[in-house]
Design an enzyme around this catalytic site. Structure first.
Site, short mmCIF file in Angstrom:
data_model
loop_
_atom_site.label_atom_id
_atom_site.label_comp_id
_atom_site.label_asym_id
_atom_site.label_seq_id
_atom_site.Cartn_x
_atom_site.Cartn_y
_atom_site.Cartn_z
NE ARG A 47 -3.52 -2.10 2.63
CZ ARG A 47 -4.69 -2.18 3.25
NH1 ARG A 47 -5.26 -1.09 3.69
NH2 ARG A 47 -5.25 -3.33 3.44
CE LYS A 70 -9.96 1.26 0.19
NZ LYS A 70 -10.10 1.35 1.62
CG HIS A 134 -7.28 -13.76 12.15
ND1 HIS A 134 -8.04 -12.82 12.81
CD2 HIS A 134 -6.48 -13.06 11.31
CE1 HIS A 134 -7.71 -11.61 12.40
NE2 HIS A 134 -6.76 -11.72 11.48
CB ILE A 136 -8.09 -20.06 15.68
CG1 ILE A 136 -8.57 -21.09 16.72
CG2 ILE A 136 -8.84 -18.74 15.84
CD1 ILE A 136 -8.20 -20.71 18.15
CG ASP A 164 -2.84 -18.17 8.66
OD1 ASP A 164 -4.03 -18.13 8.31
OD2 ASP A 164 -2.36 -17.42 9.54
C1 LIG Z 1 -3.34 -15.61 12.59
C2 LIG Z 1 -2.92 -15.02 11.28
C3 LIG Z 1 -2.52 -13.60 11.31
C4 LIG Z 1 -1.30 -13.37 12.11
C5 LIG Z 1 -0.50 -12.25 11.56
C6 LIG Z 1 0.40 -11.63 12.60
C7 LIG Z 1 1.30 -12.68 13.16
C8 LIG Z 1 1.10 -10.46 11.97
C9 LIG Z 1 0.07 -9.38 11.60
C10 LIG Z 1 0.78 -8.05 11.77
C11 LIG Z 1 2.24 -8.44 11.96
C12 LIG Z 1 3.15 -7.42 12.61
C13 LIG Z 1 3.19 -6.13 11.82
O1 LIG Z 1 3.43 -6.35 10.46
C14 LIG Z 1 4.23 -5.16 12.38
C15 LIG Z 1 5.61 -5.75 12.52
C16 LIG Z 1 6.27 -5.93 11.18
C17 LIG Z 1 7.65 -6.50 11.33
O2 LIG Z 1 8.14 -6.70 10.04
C18 LIG Z 1 7.57 -7.83 12.09
C19 LIG Z 1 6.94 -7.62 13.44
C20 LIG Z 1 5.54 -7.01 13.35
C21 LIG Z 1 5.16 -6.68 14.78
C22 LIG Z 1 4.56 -8.02 12.71
C23 LIG Z 1 4.49 -9.32 13.52
C24 LIG Z 1 3.50 -10.32 12.90
O3 LIG Z 1 3.91 -10.71 11.63
C25 LIG Z 1 2.12 -9.70 12.79
C26 LIG Z 1 1.62 -9.46 14.21
C27 LIG Z 1 -3.98 -15.24 10.22
O4 LIG Z 1 -4.88 -15.97 10.36
S1 LIG Z 1 -3.73 -14.45 8.70
C28 LIG Z 1 -5.09 -14.97 7.71
C29 LIG Z 1 -6.13 -13.93 7.74
N1 LIG Z 1 -7.18 -14.20 6.79
C30 LIG Z 1 -7.05 -14.03 5.48
O5 LIG Z 1 -6.03 -13.63 4.98
C31 LIG Z 1 -8.27 -14.39 4.66
C32 LIG Z 1 -8.63 -13.36 3.61
N2 LIG Z 1 -8.59 -12.04 4.13
C33 LIG Z 1 -9.51 -11.53 4.96
O6 LIG Z 1 -10.49 -12.17 5.33
C34 LIG Z 1 -9.29 -10.11 5.41
O7 LIG Z 1 -8.32 -9.55 4.59
C35 LIG Z 1 -8.87 -9.99 6.88
C36 LIG Z 1 -7.61 -10.81 7.15
C37 LIG Z 1 -9.98 -10.46 7.78
C38 LIG Z 1 -8.54 -8.54 7.18
O8 LIG Z 1 -9.70 -7.76 6.97
P1 LIG Z 1 -9.59 -6.23 6.59
O9 LIG Z 1 -10.92 -5.63 6.85
O10 LIG Z 1 -8.43 -5.62 7.27
O11 LIG Z 1 -9.20 -6.29 5.04
P2 LIG Z 1 -10.10 -6.64 3.77
O12 LIG Z 1 -11.54 -6.68 4.06
O13 LIG Z 1 -9.55 -7.86 3.13
O14 LIG Z 1 -9.84 -5.43 2.80
C39 LIG Z 1 -8.59 -4.90 2.54
C40 LIG Z 1 -8.75 -3.41 2.48
O15 LIG Z 1 -7.49 -2.84 2.19
C41 LIG Z 1 -7.59 -2.09 0.98
N3 LIG Z 1 -6.30 -2.22 0.27
C42 LIG Z 1 -5.60 -3.33 0.07
N4 LIG Z 1 -4.48 -3.06 -0.61
C43 LIG Z 1 -4.50 -1.75 -0.87
C44 LIG Z 1 -3.62 -0.86 -1.56
N5 LIG Z 1 -2.49 -1.27 -2.14
N6 LIG Z 1 -3.98 0.44 -1.62
C45 LIG Z 1 -5.11 0.88 -1.04
N7 LIG Z 1 -5.97 0.10 -0.38
C46 LIG Z 1 -5.67 -1.20 -0.30
C47 LIG Z 1 -8.72 -2.73 0.24
O16 LIG Z 1 -9.21 -1.89 -0.76
C48 LIG Z 1 -9.69 -2.96 1.37
O17 LIG Z 1 -10.29 -1.75 1.70
P3 LIG Z 1 -11.81 -1.68 2.22
O18 LIG Z 1 -11.83 -2.33 3.59
O19 LIG Z 1 -12.14 -0.22 2.27
O20 LIG Z 1 -12.65 -2.45 1.25
#
Ligand SMILES: C[C@H](CCC[C@@H](C)[C@H]1CC[C@H]2[C@@H]3[C@H](O)C[C@@H]4C[C@H](O)CC[C@]4(C)[C@H]3C[C@H](O)[C@]12C)C(=O)SCCNC(=O)CCNC(=O)[C@H](O)C(C)(C)COP(=O)(O)OP(=O)(O)OC[C@H]1O[C@@H](n2cnc3c(N)ncnc32)[C@H](O)[C@@H]1OP(=O)(O)O
Length: 420
Positions: A47, A70, A134, A136, A164
Site C-alpha cells: 500500500r 483506492k 483468522h 483458528i 494459514d
Molecule cells: C493468525 C494469522 C494472522 C497473524 C498475523 C500476525 C502474526 C502479523 C500481523 C501483523 C504483523 C506485525 C506487523 O506487520 C508489524 C511488525 C512488522 C515486522 O516486520 C515484524 C513484526 C511485526 C510486529 C509483525 C508481527 C507479525 O507478523 C504480525 C503481528 C492469520 O490468520 S492471517 C489470515 C487472515 N485471513 C485471510 O487472509 C483471509 C482473507 N482475508 C480476509 O479475510 C481479510 O483480509 C482480513 C484478514 C480479515 C482482514 O480484513 P480487513 O478488513 O483488514 O481487510 P479486507 O476486508 O480484506 O480489505 C482490505 C482493504 O485494504 C484495501 N487495500 C488493500 N491493498 C491496498 C492498496 N495497495 N492500496 C489501497 N488500499 C488497499 C482494500 O481496498 C480494502 O479496503 P476496504 O476495507 O475499504 O474495502
C-alpha cells in the site's frame, strides 16, 4: 566461476514466471515466497502511501511496488501490470477486489492467460464469504479443530500452521502450479478460489477417511495419533527437554521397549486401550531418568522411532539437518528453513538478501512492465507514490532494522525476469 560453468547452471524451475502478490497477512506471503524461492519473479504490491510497516515477514526473494489501489491511477496501474503478469495472488475478503474495479472479469478480460488466485479463509461464496476471520476460525469450521487437543482439554490450534500455511499458502501455490500446467495446453488462465477452510479439510482427508476404521472412536486426546497412545507421545527428560515417540508398528514398538529397558512379555498388549494411561505413566517415569542426549545415544541408529524434540536453535545445528543443509543463513545471520522439496536438477535457490522495503522497487518494476519514465512521473505527480512515502522508503533503508530484508531485482540479480 568461469563463464562456461555459470552457463551450465540450469535456470530455476519457475524462472520467467511473473507473479503479482497483493500484500496480505500470512498465507499469501508464504504462497509468494514459495514461488519466489523456486525462481518466479514475485512483485509484492504494497500500500502507498499509507504503509509504514511491512506486514510480510516472508518477503524472501520478492521485490516491492507501492500503489494506492483506492485511487484510479493506482488501480489502473495494477490493471496494466496484470496485463503483463502470469499470476495474481489476492488475499482480501470476497468483494474487495470487485469494489476496486479489479475483479477477475475485468483483469482476465484484459489478460485471458492470467491465473487469478484468490486466497481467503472462507472462499468466494457461502454464508461466511464476507466475514473476517483468522487461522483458528478456519480450522474450526473445517472440523479439524475438534480433533486437536489433549484429553479433557479444550480444542487446541497449533499456532497458525494449519490454515494459514498448509491449507492456505501451500495449497494455493499448488493450485497456481496446476493452473499453469493446464494453461500450457489450453492457453487460458483461470480463477483459483482457495478457501483455507477447504484447504485444511482436504489436507485432513486421512482423518475423514479413517473415521470408519475405529481410529477415532474415543474422545479427543485418547486415540492412536492424538496423544492417547503411550507409543505416540512426547516425554520429558531429566534435563527438562523432551523426546518424541512414534513407535506405531509392532516391530518398532518392540525396539522402543528394548531401549527403555522393558520386556514386552511383562507388559499389556500394545493396543490395549484401557492400559494406555498406565503405560504412559510408566514410559514417563523412565524417560525422566535420563537427559535428552543420553536418550539420543540409546535410540539414534535404531528403528524405535524416537527422536529429540529440538528447539529452533538445536534444529538448525542438529547433525542430520546440517548434513542436508536444511537451514540457511541470510546476510543478516538470520536462520530459516531451506525451501523444500529438493529438486535434483533445478533446486530452489533462495535469496540470502534482506526482505524488500515497502515500495523499494516501485520505479524499476514499473519500467520493466513497460511504463515510461513520463508515466511514472505522472503517478508521482498524482501523489500515487508521494514524496512523503519516498522519504519513508529512504528512512527505512537508512535505519535498516525496521524490516526484515532482500532486494533482488529478478532482472539484474537472477536474470530470470522476462519483460512483457
Ligand atoms: C493468525 C494469522 C494472522 C497473524 C498475523 C500476525 C502474526 C502479523 C500481523 C501483523 C504483523 C506485525 C506487523 O506487520 C508489524 C511488525 C512488522 C515486522 O516486520 C515484524 C513484526 C511485526 C510486529 C509483525 C508481527 C507479525 O507478523 C504480525 C503481528 C492469520 O490468520 S492471517 C489470515 C487472515 N485471513 C485471510 O487472509 C483471509 C482473507 N482475508 C480476509 O479475510 C481479510 O483480509 C482480513 C484478514 C480479515 C482482514 O480484513 P480487513 O478488513 O483488514 O481487510 P479486507 O476486508 O480484506 O480489505 C482490505 C482493504 O485494504 C484495501 N487495500 C488493500 N491493498 C491496498 C492498496 N495497495 N492500496 C489501497 N488500499 C488497499 C482494500 O481496498 C480494502 O479496503 P476496504 O476495507 O475499504 O474495502
Amino acid at each position: 566461476m568461469s563463464r562456461r560453468s555459470a552457463a551450465a547452471i540450469p535456470a530455476m524451475a519457475l524462472s520467467g514466471l511473473r507473479v503479482l502478490e497483493l500484500a496480505g497477512l500470512a498465507p499469501a506471503p508464504l504462497c509468494g515466497m514459495i514461488l519466489a524461492d523456486f525462481g518466479a519473479c514475485v512483485v509484492r504490491v504494497d500500500r502507498a502511501p499509507r504503509s509504514t510497516v511491512a506486514v510480510d515477514v516472508q518477503g524472501r526473494g520478492k521485490r516491492s511496488l507501492a500503489l494506492d489501489l483506492k485511487r484510479p491511477p493506482g488501480a489502473a496501474a495494477l490493471r496494466r501490470l496484470c496485463g503483463g503478469a502470469d499470476v495474481l495472488i489476492e488475499p482480501f475478503r470476497h468483494g474487495v477486489m470487485e469494489k476496486l474495479g479489479l475483479g477477475p472479469e475485468v483483469l482476465m478480460h484484459e489478460n485471458p492467460r492470467l491465473i487469478y488466485a484468490r486466497l481467503t479463509g472462507f472462499g468466494q461464496t457461502g454464508k461466511y464469504a464476507k466475514s473476517a476471520g483468522h487461522d483458528i476460525n478456519y480450522v474450526a469450521l473445517s472440523g479439524v479443530l475438534s480433533k486437536l487437543g489433549r484429553k479433557s482439554e479444550n480444542p487446541y490450534a497449533p499456532v497458525n500452521l494449519l490454515a494459514d500455511f498448509a491449507g492456505g499458502g501451500v495449497l494455493c501455490a499448488m493450485g497456481i502450479l496446476i493452473a499453469l500446467y493446464e494453461r500450457t495446453k489450453s492457453g487460458k488462465g483461470q480463477i483459483i478460489d482457495a478457501s483455507m477452510v477447504e484447504g485444511i479439510a482436504y489436507i485432513s482427508s486421512f482423518l475423514w477417511k479413517t473415521q470408519s476404521l475405529g481410529f477415532w472412536n474415543r474422545p479427543r486426546g485418547e486415540n492412536l495419533l492424538d496423544s492417547g497412545a503411550p507409543f505416540y507421545e512426547t516425554y520429558r527428560t531429566s534435563d527438562g527437554k523432551f523426546m518424541a515417540v512414534g513407535a506405531i508398528e509392532p516391530q518398532f514398538y518392540e525396539q522402543l521397549l528394548k531401549g527403555l529397558g522393558l520386556d514386552s512379555d511383562e507388559l499389556p498388549e500394545q493396543l490395549s486401550f484401557s492400559d494406555w494411561p498406565e503405560m504412559k505413566k510408566k514410559f514417563a517415569s523412565i524417560f525422566a531418568k535420563k537427559t535428552q542426549t543420553e536418550w539420543c545415544r540409546i535410540f539414534d541408529g535404531t528403528d524405535a522411532c524416537v527422536t529429540p524434540v529440538l528447539s529452533f536453535d538445536d534444529a538448525a545445528s542438529h547433525q542430520h539437518n546440517k548434513q542436508r543443509s536444511s537451514f540457511i543463513k541470510n546476510d543478516r545471520e538470520e536462520i530459516s528453513p531451506r525451501p523444500a522439496p529438493l529438486l535434483s536438477r533445478t533446486p530452489a535457490v533462495p535469496s540470502l538478501k534482506r526482505d524488500p522495503f515497502i515500495g523499494e522497487h516501485t520505479e524499476e518494476i514499473l519500467l520493466e512492465y513497460g511504463f515510461t519514465k513520463n508515466e511514472i512521473a505522472q503517478l508521482y505527480s498524482d501523489k500515487e507514490f508521494s514524496p512523503p512515502a519516498r522519504r519513508l522508503f529512504a528512512e527505512q533503508r537508512d535505519e535498516g532494522s525496521l524490516f526484515p530484508v532482500s532486494p533482488l531485482s529478478c532482472s539484474s540479480k537472477r536474470g530470470r525476469f522476462v519483460p512483457g
